[in-house]
Every structure is written in C-alpha cells, then in structure tokens.
Design a protein around this motif. Structure first.
Motif, mmCIF file in Angstrom:
data_model
loop_
_atom_site.group_PDB
_atom_site.id
_atom_site.type_symbol
_atom_site.label_atom_id
_atom_site.label_comp_id
_atom_site.label_asym_id
_atom_site.label_seq_id
_atom_site.Cartn_x
_atom_site.Cartn_y
_atom_site.Cartn_z
ATOM 1 N N ASN A 1 46.641 27.456 8.071
ATOM 2 C CA ASN A 1 45.945 28.369 8.509
ATOM 3 C C ASN A 1 46.193 29.655 8.279
ATOM 4 O OD1 ASN A 1 43.257 26.220 8.049
ATOM 5 N ND2 ASN A 1 43.448 26.328 10.453
ATOM 6 N N ILE B 1 46.901 35.598 6.134
ATOM 7 C CA ILE B 1 48.048 36.281 6.013
ATOM 8 C C ILE B 1 47.036 36.667 4.876
ATOM 9 C CG2 ILE B 1 50.220 36.693 6.134
ATOM 10 C CD1 ILE B 1 50.955 34.740 7.802
ATOM 11 N N GLU B 2 46.928 35.848 3.717
ATOM 12 C CA GLU B 2 46.429 36.392 2.413
ATOM 13 C C GLU B 2 45.747 37.167 2.499
ATOM 14 O OE1 GLU B 2 45.919 32.992 0.824
ATOM 15 O OE2 GLU B 2 48.663 32.176 0.363
ATOM 16 N N MET B 3 44.416 37.096 3.500
ATOM 17 C CA MET B 3 43.147 37.574 3.085
ATOM 18 C C MET B 3 43.628 39.067 4.333
ATOM 19 S SD MET B 3 40.784 34.968 4.877
ATOM 20 C CE MET B 3 39.347 35.608 4.385
ATOM 21 N N ASN B 4 44.828 38.968 5.149
ATOM 22 C CA ASN B 4 44.830 39.884 5.765
ATOM 23 C C ASN B 4 45.076 41.532 4.905
ATOM 24 O OD1 ASN B 4 44.279 39.350 8.129
ATOM 25 N ND2 ASN B 4 46.660 39.011 8.313
ATOM 26 N N PRO B 5 45.930 41.725 3.422
ATOM 27 C CA PRO B 5 46.154 43.260 3.125
ATOM 28 C C PRO B 5 45.171 43.499 2.112
ATOM 29 C CG PRO B 5 48.180 41.185 2.456
ATOM 30 C CD PRO B 5 46.946 40.318 3.085
ATOM 31 N N SER C 1 48.952 31.219 7.064
ATOM 32 C CA SER C 1 48.616 31.698 5.900
ATOM 33 C C SER C 1 47.515 32.479 5.593
ATOM 34 C CB SER C 1 49.838 29.910 4.944
ATOM 35 O OG SER C 1 50.695 29.603 5.421
ATOM 36 N N ARG C 2 46.853 31.042 5.590
ATOM 37 C CA ARG C 2 45.232 31.534 4.983
ATOM 38 C C ARG C 2 45.101 32.415 5.411
ATOM 39 N NH1 ARG C 2 43.567 25.784 4.835
ATOM 40 N NH2 ARG C 2 42.745 26.868 6.270
#
Length: 308
Positions: free
Chosen positions: A127, A132-136, A129-130
C-alpha cells in the motif's frame, strides 16, 4: 604380650584402635604366611604350626589367602558408603521429552505469529508503495497550485486593504450623523430620549419645535456600573442638524452648567489614529503652532501629521 594389648596400653581407642588392629592382624598374618613357607622348604613333612603360636594369637586360623586379597579399609575421614548411582529411568526420559515438545510448540507458535506479521507488513508495504507512486503526481499538482496562489497573493492583499479602507470610510461616514454626550448623570428609570431632547431644546431654542423629529435615536453605551455614568450616543435625522449642534455646543453655557460635553463619534481605528499623533500635536501647540483635527486626521499648520 600381644600386639593388641600393646596398642591398648598406648592409649588408642575407638576408630583409631580398630584401624590399627586391622593393620596389626594383616601384618601378623603375613608374617605367619612367610614363616610357613620357610618351614615347608626346610621340613616338608611339617604342615601345622606350633601350638605356642596358635595360643599366642587366636586369629591364627584365618585364611591367609583371603587376607592377602583383602584391600586396606578406607580411612575414617572418608565415607564408607559407595556413591549413589543415577538411574536413567523412564520418568526422567518422559520429562525430557515433554520439555522438548513444549519448546517445539512454543517455537511453532512464534513462527506462525511471525508469519502473520510478515504477511501484514507485506500488505502494508504494498500500500505504501502505491501511495509513493502517486505522490510525485500529487506533489507536482500541489506545486502548481502553490505557484498560482503565490501569484494571486499580492492582488488579494491589495484588494483586502482596499476593502478595509472602504469599510472604514463607510463606518466613518455613518458615524457622521452621531454625537456623544459625556458627563450626563444617569438616573434610575430614566427616559433618556426625552431628557436629551429637552437639553438640546435649551441649547438651540430656535429648533425646539422640530427637535423631536430632528433627533432619531438616543441610548447609553455599555453596561451599567455602580458609580459610573455611561456615555450617551444620539443620532440625528439630518447631517445638517448634527453639524450645527456640534458647533453650538463647543462654547455653550448650558453645557457648562450641566457639566456635559459633546464629542464626535469615532470608530476604534480612528480613536487609535488620533491618539497616536496627539503627542506630536501637543508639542506643536506648546510651540504656538496652529494645531487641529479634521476627522481622524491631525494637522499642524495645515500639514497632515503622520506617525513615525
């Protein structure tokens, strides 16, 4: 005299006498044995011992061979009991097995708990990781919004300042119809409007007939307190009548007799502005300069006074 009797004469008793007697018997037996061996070699037919020797020691008939094989007895300081042997029985074996099984069960339980925690951590990491991928993308969007807001802030600040000035002007303009009365004594169950209208009729007799319609509202300000007379605020219907009364009351004998003073109704911001420039204006007045207020603004010789 026998060896035993000699030992007793030496004062040996108890365990020490018993041990010494045993050693004496063994030494005597050995002496007899070697004597018999020598006698056999010298006279083979002689197989028995002399009666004198038999009479001297009652223990001469002891088996010499058995005496030769006997081991010396233990010393009195050592225990004569043999050490107990530890029996490896079924009870100790079963206890050991139970302990091993219990340890295995505890270890199995810990492994299962660790496995469940590991699965939960795996899900949590997935979760994260997902996210973190959305953060940028979200960070980029936030930066764009922040830049837009930063560009708009100066405009908003300017508009806010202008709006505050407009509100202050509107409030100042509305207060232009008001006057405050200081020092008017307060009475119980008073009709403040009738009382103020009567005072105004004395101050300006020429408007006594229309005074009731000239004054709009009259009331005291704040909460009533013991030993304190609250201020009175009155609002005129027209600005013309208000300004006229303001000029008349400055040097009115009626006001002096009643101990009252009329003042303009300023907002809190205007009162603070007047108070800020008053020290400078007071020094200028002491120097003989022309000092006056126009609204909330102070002037010295026609120049507006500003706060340093």
């Amino acid at each position: 005299m026998s060896e035993f009797e000699k030992l007793r004469e030496n004062g040996l008793t108890g365990k020490q006498l018993h041990v010494d007697c045993i050693f004496v018997l063994e030494e005597t037996s050995l002496s007899l044995f070697f004597a018999q061996m020598v006698s056999k070699k010298t006279s083979p037919k002689q197989t028995t011992m002399q009666p004198s020797a038999m009479c001297e020691h009652d223990y001469s008939q002891m088996d010499v061979a058995s005496n030769m094989k006997r081991k010396p007895p233990p010393t009195p300081t050592k225990s004569t009991r043999p050490p107990l042997k530890v029996k490896a029985g079924q009870e100790s074996t079963s206890r050991s097995d139970d302990a091993v099984l219990a340890a295995i069960e505890r270890l199995t339980s810990k492994i299962e708990d660790f496995g469940s925690q590991l699965r939960e951590n795996t899900i949590m990491v997935a979760n994260i990781s997902r996210l973190i991928e959305m953060n940028p993308a979200e960070i980029k969007d936030c930066k764009t919004k922040i830049a837009t807001i930063e560009r708009a802030i100066p405009k908003i600040v300017k508009e806010n300042r202008e709006l505050k000035e407009k509100v202050a002007d509107l409030e100042r303009y509305k207060r232009g119809w008001n006057l405050k009365i200081h020092g008017l004594k307060e009475k119980d169950k008073e009709s403040i409007r009738e009382h103020v209208v009567g005072i105004l009729s004395k101050i300006a007799p020429q408007w006594a007939d229309v005074m009731d319609t000239t004054v709009d509202t009259v009331h005291r300000l704040g909460r009533r307190e013991e030993g304190r007379h609250r201020q009175v605020i009155l609002q005129f219907v027209t600005r013309r009548h208000r300004d006229a009364f303001w000029k008349i009351t400055k040097n009115c004998q009626t006001c002096k007799n009643l101990g009252i003073r009329f003042k303009e109704d300023f907002s809190k911001a205007d009162r603070e502005a007047r108070a800020a420039v008053w020290p400078k204006m007071e020094r200028a007045r002491a120097e003989g300069k022309n000092v006056y207020y126009r609204g909330h603004v102070g002037y010295i010789n026609g120049t507006r006074v500003t706060v340093e």
